[in-house]
Design an enzyme around this catalytic site. Structure first.
Site, PDB file in Angstrom:
ATOM      1  CG  ASP A  74      -0.712  -0.205   2.560  1.00  0.00           C
ATOM      2  OD1 ASP A  74       1.148  -0.475   2.690  1.00  0.00           O
ATOM      3  OD2 ASP A  74      -1.140  -0.969   3.424  1.00  0.00           O
ATOM      4  CD  GLU A 144      -3.482   3.313   7.214  1.00  0.00           C
ATOM      5  OE1 GLU A 144      -4.296   3.707   7.676  1.00  0.00           O
ATOM      6  OE2 GLU A 144      -2.670   3.817   7.458  1.00  0.00           O
TER       7      GLU A 144
END
Length: 418
Positions: A74, A144
């Site tokens: 990520d 997130e």
């Protein structure tokens, strides 16, 4: 590459890591990071696709017949002001989805994830004689926000690229560098974040009888919500309900017209999750009725992460290779964690097993035993802290080696090519 082979480390990755750390980007804003990723993958010989899932990058390396392994990292950062004091600390700001200017920091370590996967991709690209199959490297946006993995799938990840036989990935954690942790089965909690608006009736602070006070309504709601886990969920189940934000009013002598709560629910079982969500709705609406509110409260989802489930056999296979590399004494089972991740969506959407682990990234000198009973785990900065930053070495070396080693357990040696 087999687990017993030495994995080379490119010293230039240190500069890359520090650069990514210095210039973090929020979810779906990872334009600079994505350009760097795409350029490096192209230089390593990958077929590269950008802009998938808005700002995601996918690289594919075909190396004969064999299975397909997906390695994921990520890329996004957090709206946190960094306080590490590092000479490569972030001073960046950005505009969030609400239009607010916020500080930005890689306080969760995604810069390290990106660097390690780029390093592993390059190692595997230059060792094609030692493995066969297809390597799919996915650099995901907006973890997130809990939206990035689904955005990739919705944008045709598995229509445009081969469906993987396994999904592999890692997350840096406040464990000693040199340790790796993983748990089979339900490993990371499902998470639901909600925004609750409580509508009252505003009035002068000297005339409470003219109001329906949303602050009192909010206070009663918060207290009642604390009974959900303790009184409505079986003691054998694991769940957390946290009210993390409450806001109402701006003056001492004014009763405002509304209050807002933001709350977060963590659970590992869908029935438990639904029971908590039902209880939240019942309590919020019940307190509004009790307070005499004339307008219905609203409950709006902010984000959701599904439970991350590690495939027992896949994790065991990966950790057997890690044991040959690191030694079994450096592998830990942390049990099911309350943190949340969306990497599982990439596996479930493909019908593939997931093998996901925690990579120790903290100075080992801060620990005494280095295991899960170590008291330092309660005091060292953890992910999402403004003081959190992994030690680059040996964390980068270990992160690259872990990804290469994991891929090597799924991509057969060249001599085994069909």
């Amino acid at each position: 590459m087999t687990p017993h082979q030495h994995v080379p480390f490119d010293p230039a990755l240190t500069d890359l890591y520090q650069d990514l750390h210095r210039y973090p980007e929020l979810g779906f804003q990872e334009h600079r990071t994505a350009r760097i990723v795409a350029d490096r993958l192209t230089a390593s010989g990958f077929e590269v696709t950008t802009g998938i899932g808005k700002t995601g990058v996918v690289g594919i390396l075909r190396n004969g017949s064999g299975p397909t392994a997906l390695l994921r990292a990520d890329m996004d950062a957090l709206p946190v002001r960094e306080e590490t004091g590092l000479d490569y600390a972030s001073t960046a700001t950005a505009t969030d989805a609400a239009g607010k200017t916020v500080p930005v920091d890689h306080a969760c370590g995604h810069d390290l994830h990106t660097t390690c996967l780029l390093g592993a991709a390059d190692v595997l690209a230059h060792a094609r004689e030692s493995w066969a199959g297809t390597l799919l490297v996915v650099f995901q946006p907006a973890e997130e926000l809990g939206q990035g993995a689904q955005a990739l799938v919705d944008d045709g990840l598995y229509d445009r690229f081969p469906t993987p036989d396994v999904v592999l990935g890692q997350h840096v954690a406040p464990l000693p560098a040199g340790r790796i942790a993983g748990h089979p089965g339900a490993s990371y909690a499902g998470s639901d974040s909600l925004r609750v608006r409580l509508a009252g009736r505003g009035a002068h602070g000297s005339m409470p009888q003219a109001s329906v006070d949303p602050i009192v309504m909010a206070a009663e709601t918060v207290l009642r919500l604390q009974t959900v886990v303790s009184r409505e969920i079986p003691s054998t189940a694991t769940a957390v309900l946290t009210v993390g934000s409450i806001h109402a009013g701006d003056a001492a002598n004014v009763i405002p017209g509304e209050a807002e709560l933001q709350l977060n629910i963590r659970s590992y079982d869908e029935a438990v999750r639904q029971r908590i969500l039902d209880a939240v709705e019942r309590i919020v609406r019940g307190e509004a009725i009790t307070s005499g509110a004339t307008e219905e409260p609203t409950i709006t989802p902010i984000e959701r992460f599904p439970v991350v489930v590690n495939d027992d056999a896949a994790l065991s296979r990966t950790f057997a290779a890690f044991a040959s590399w690191l030694g079994p004494e450096n592998l830990l089972d942390p049990g099911a964690g309350a943190g949340s991740e969306d990497v599982g969506i990439l596996a479930t959407s493909a019908g593939a097993p997931l093998s996901y682990w925690l990579l120790g990234g903290t100075d080992p000198g801060l620990f005494t035993t280095g295991d899960l009973s170590d008291p330092a785990l309660l005091t060292v900065p953890s992910n999402h802290s403004p003081h959190y930053a992994p030690v680059p070495h040996p964390t980068l070396e270990n992160g690259v080696t872990a990804l290469v080693t994991a891929a090597g357990t799924w991509l057969p040696a060249a001599a085994q090519r069909a």
